[in-house]
Design a protein around this motif. Structure first.
Motif, PDB file in Angstrom:
ATOM      1  N   ARG A  27       0.827  -1.209   0.000  1.00 14.29           N
ATOM      2  CA  ARG A  27       0.000   0.000   0.000  1.00 14.29           C
ATOM      3  C   ARG A  27       0.856   1.251   0.000  1.00 14.29           C
ATOM      4  NH1 ARG A  27      -5.591  -1.331   0.152  1.00 14.29           N
ATOM      5  NH2 ARG A  27      -5.550  -3.576  -0.279  1.00 14.29           N
ATOM      6  N   THR A  65       1.550   6.897  -3.394  1.00 21.24           N
ATOM      7  CA  THR A  65       0.314   6.124  -3.219  1.00 21.24           C
ATOM      8  C   THR A  65       0.127   5.617  -1.800  1.00 21.24           C
ATOM      9  OG1 THR A  65       1.329   3.984  -3.765  1.00 21.24           O
ATOM     10  CG2 THR A  65       0.569   5.338  -5.611  1.00 21.24           C
ATOM     11  N   HIS A  67      -0.901   4.525   1.709  1.00 18.95           N
ATOM     12  CA  HIS A  67      -2.141   4.591   2.486  1.00 18.95           C
ATOM     13  C   HIS A  67      -1.825   5.239   3.832  1.00 18.95           C
ATOM     14  CE1 HIS A  67      -5.629   3.377   4.806  1.00 18.95           C
ATOM     15  NE2 HIS A  67      -6.225   3.024   3.683  1.00 18.95           N
ATOM     16  N   PRO A  68      -2.595   6.255   4.252  1.00 17.38           N
ATOM     17  CA  PRO A  68      -2.269   6.995   5.490  1.00 17.38           C
ATOM     18  C   PRO A  68      -2.150   6.113   6.725  1.00 17.38           C
ATOM     19  CG  PRO A  68      -3.939   8.165   4.232  1.00 17.38           C
ATOM     20  CD  PRO A  68      -3.757   6.845   3.561  1.00 17.38           C
ATOM     21  N   VAL A  70      -1.477   2.861   6.892  1.00 17.03           N
ATOM     22  CA  VAL A  70      -0.310   1.989   6.778  1.00 17.03           C
ATOM     23  C   VAL A  70       0.957   2.779   7.078  1.00 17.03           C
ATOM     24  CG1 VAL A  70       1.026   0.533   5.212  1.00 17.03           C
ATOM     25  CG2 VAL A  70      -1.475   0.508   5.103  1.00 17.03           C
ATOM     26  N   GLU A  71       1.072   3.975   6.516  1.00  9.88           N
ATOM     27  CA  GLU A  71       2.258   4.792   6.756  1.00  9.88           C
ATOM     28  C   GLU A  71       2.371   5.180   8.231  1.00  9.88           C
ATOM     29  OE1 GLU A  71       4.454   8.878   5.153  1.00  9.88           O
ATOM     30  OE2 GLU A  71       2.632   8.150   4.155  1.00  9.88           O
ATOM     31  N   SER A  84      -7.556  -2.906  11.858  1.00 12.75           N
ATOM     32  CA  SER A  84      -7.168  -1.837  10.930  1.00 12.75           C
ATOM     33  C   SER A  84      -6.697  -2.398   9.603  1.00 12.75           C
ATOM     34  CB  SER A  84      -6.065  -0.983  11.556  1.00 12.75           C
ATOM     35  OG  SER A  84      -6.525  -0.304  12.703  1.00 12.75           O
ATOM     36  N   VAL A  88      -8.415  -1.903   5.635  1.00 14.31           N
ATOM     37  CA  VAL A  88      -7.679  -1.520   4.432  1.00 14.31           C
ATOM     38  C   VAL A  88      -7.887  -2.556   3.325  1.00 14.31           C
ATOM     39  CG1 VAL A  88      -5.384  -1.120   3.462  1.00 14.31           C
ATOM     40  CG2 VAL A  88      -5.966  -0.165   5.689  1.00 14.31           C
ATOM     41  N   HIS A  89      -7.967  -3.825   3.681  1.00 15.73           N
ATOM     42  CA  HIS A  89      -8.195  -4.890   2.699  1.00 15.73           C
ATOM     43  C   HIS A  89      -9.637  -4.904   2.198  1.00 15.73           C
ATOM     44  CE1 HIS A  89      -4.324  -6.884   2.782  1.00 15.73           C
ATOM     45  NE2 HIS A  89      -4.334  -6.960   4.109  1.00 15.73           N
ATOM     46  N   LEU A 127       1.703  -3.925   5.795  1.00 14.22           N
ATOM     47  CA  LEU A 127       0.305  -4.257   6.070  1.00 14.22           C
ATOM     48  C   LEU A 127       0.181  -5.763   6.276  1.00 14.22           C
ATOM     49  CD1 LEU A 127      -2.772  -3.480   6.054  1.00 14.22           C
ATOM     50  CD2 LEU A 127      -2.696  -3.865   3.573  1.00 14.22           C
TER      51      LEU A 127
END
Length: 308
Positions: A27, A65, A67-68, A70-71, A84, A88-89, A127
């Motif tokens: 992600r 790209t 993902h907030p 994940v970061e 969480s 995302v999935h 992730l």
């Protein structure tokens, strides 16, 4: 895709890095060792200077790209995990807190952050994969929350029903009375919660019952009580509302009683909703077979219920 080709600007995503499965567990956030293996250290540093990559923390980089959630998990020293990760999935998951796996708890307690301690930081991705995230939910959360996510993942085709049942069987013994009620037909957590409620009160209930060639109910309680769990996503527009009302009128004509519940009623005012549903269960009217309403002529076919 040719991994020797590199992005040309800060808004360009990185090319595919040879992920071992079809799940996107990056992600937009990558371990440095994977980037170096693909392009070499000099090229990675060049991408950082060009603004295509940015350092998240030691050994980890992100691109445009990312993902907030994940970061943020990686920035906090962990991997996005548990509920969480499932969100995302695209799997149905309770709550809004940020769940991360990391070696130990942070020194300061952060509101909205749930840390699941692990012995090692052996993962290669930012992730958690669906299977690992589901195992974490089963291990760390109540059985209702676990079933909601497990049933959603099966319905989405992300994991097989038999694999989930094996996972649930390994959970703590006190959770088993609920976990053994696993039903692969449930499509959302709201349906799971309602089904568990009715089974807990001895009311026969089935999920996704085809009542007519064109109408399938979320839940059928007993012989004649249809329960519809309205999601925010699929029941919010005026057209959706009209379709639902026409559908309900058709079922009433066929002798069913229909109760339509909103997301808020199932999750935000659940105590009050349970009281009302319990009162209806006590009448035992759901055990009576549906008795169609007498009317002249054929059953009308509303526009929203017509094929095609």
């Amino acid at each position: 895709m040719d991994i020797t080709r590199t992005p040309s600007g800060p808004d360009a995503p990185l090319p595919w890095l040879g992920r071992p499965t079809s799940e996107d567990t990056d992600r937009g956030v990558f371990r440095k060792s994977r980037l170096v293996a693909a392009w070499g250290e000099a090229q990675v540093e060049s991408l950082v200077r060009a603004g295509v990559l940015r350092r998240v923390r030691h050994g980890w980089y992100a691109d445009a790209t990312a993902h907030p959630a994940v970061e943020r998990a990686v920035r906090l020293g962990g991997q996005l995990s548990c509920l969480s990760a499932l969100r995302v999935h695209g799997v149905w998951a309770m709550g809004t807190a940020l769940h991360i796996a990391r070696r130990r708890q942070p020194r300061e307690v952060r509101q909205g952050l749930v840390v699941h301690p692990v012995h090692t930081l052996a993962w290669a991705t930012a992730l958690a994969p669906v299977r690992e995230a589901l195992a974490q939910v089963v291990r760390h959360h109540d059985p209702e929350t676990a079933l909601m996510s497990c049933e959603s993942a099966v319905n989405l085709g992300m994991i097989g029903a038999e694999e989930v049942q094996t996972m649930l069987a390994r959970a703590q013994q006190w959770k088993q009375p609920i976990l053994q009620r696993f039903d692969p037909l449930a499509e959302a957590g709201s349906e799971t919660r309602l089904r568990l409620f009715f089974r807990g009160r001895g009311a026969p209930v089935r999920a996704q019952v085809q009542l007519t060639p064109l109408i399938r109910s979320d839940l059928l309680v007993g012989c004649s009580w249809v329960i519809e769990a309205d999601s925010r996503q699929h029941h919010g527009s005026p057209a959706d509302r009209m379709r639902d009302l026409e559908r309900d009128l058709t079922l009433i004509r066929l002798g069913y009683s229909v109760t339509r519940l909103s997301y808020d009623q199932i999750f935000h005012t659940w105590d009050e909703t349970q009281q009302v549903l319990s009162g209806i269960v006590r009448t035992r009217q759901h055990r009576r077979p549906p008795k169609p309403v007498d009317m002249v002529g054929e059953l009308p076919l509303f526009p929203a219920s017509r094929p095609g």
